[in-house]
Scaffold this motif. Structure first.
Motif: not given
Length: 50
Positions: A21-33, A42-46
């Motif tokens: 998200c940081r590299d591609m300038n994407i809002d993480k919350n919006e993507l997850c939503k 999203y699975s952090e583990e996988k």
């Protein structure tokens, strides 16, 4: 289609979602939503959405 593209980037280029998200300038919350609305989470583990 979005989930496939994001998972490919996570698998091949980024060690975690924050980095992608940081590299591609994407809002993480919006993507997850958006992906959550399609039934994915999203699975952090996988390091992928499933």
């Amino acid at each position: 289609m979005l989930v496939s593209a994001v998972n490919l980037k996570l698998r091949d280029f980024y060690s975690n979602l924050d980095e992608l998200c940081r590299d591609m300038n994407i809002d993480k919350n919006e993507l997850c939503k958006k992906l959550s609305e399609a039934g994915f989470e999203y699975s952090e583990e996988k390091n992928k959405f499933w």
